[in-house]
Design a protein around this motif. Sequence first.
Motif, short mmCIF file in Angstrom:
data_model
loop_
_atom_site.label_atom_id
_atom_site.label_comp_id
_atom_site.label_asym_id
_atom_site.label_seq_id
_atom_site.Cartn_x
_atom_site.Cartn_y
_atom_site.Cartn_z
N ALA A 122 41.42 11.20 20.37
CA ALA A 122 42.30 12.24 19.86
C ALA A 122 43.64 12.14 20.57
CB ALA A 122 41.69 13.61 20.07
N LYS A 123 44.71 12.33 19.82
CA LYS A 123 46.07 12.25 20.37
C LYS A 123 46.80 13.55 20.06
CE LYS A 123 50.35 9.74 19.48
NZ LYS A 123 50.92 8.67 18.65
N LEU A 124 47.36 14.14 21.09
CA LEU A 124 48.17 15.35 20.92
C LEU A 124 49.61 14.98 21.19
CD1 LEU A 124 47.41 18.90 21.85
CD2 LEU A 124 49.57 17.95 22.61
N THR A 125 50.48 15.25 20.22
CA THR A 125 51.90 14.98 20.36
C THR A 125 52.64 16.31 20.44
OG1 THR A 125 51.65 12.98 19.03
CG2 THR A 125 53.88 13.79 19.35
N ALA A 126 53.43 16.49 21.47
CA ALA A 126 54.17 17.73 21.66
C ALA A 126 55.29 17.83 20.63
CB ALA A 126 54.75 17.79 23.06
N GLY A 127 55.50 19.03 20.11
CA GLY A 127 56.58 19.30 19.17
C GLY A 127 57.85 19.67 19.91
N SER A 128 58.90 19.92 19.15
CA SER A 128 60.22 20.16 19.75
C SER A 128 60.26 21.40 20.64
CB SER A 128 61.27 20.27 18.65
OG SER A 128 60.95 21.33 17.76
#
Length: 92
Positions: free
Chosen positions: A77-83
Amino acid sequence: MNRSELVTAVAQRAGLTQTDTDAVINALGDVLVEAVAKGEAVKLPGLMTVERVERAARTGRNPRTGETMEIAASYGAKLTAGSKLKAAANGS
């Protein structure tokens, strides 16, 4: 922040009971797990994106013995931070 602190903070901010807030957080977790298991991305604009990624098969090394070994292909699982999350981390 641990789970109980999160439940308390969200309950106060949303004007809900802690029991209702805990149920919402449990439901959110269940939905995230189900979506990632299906290979779907979950996007919360400005906050984060959670998605399933494929890891290719590869050759690794046992750190204890130094012996080479084959590591099977798998998913993660990959979590990408938003702006908004990135801005908060940078102190903006």
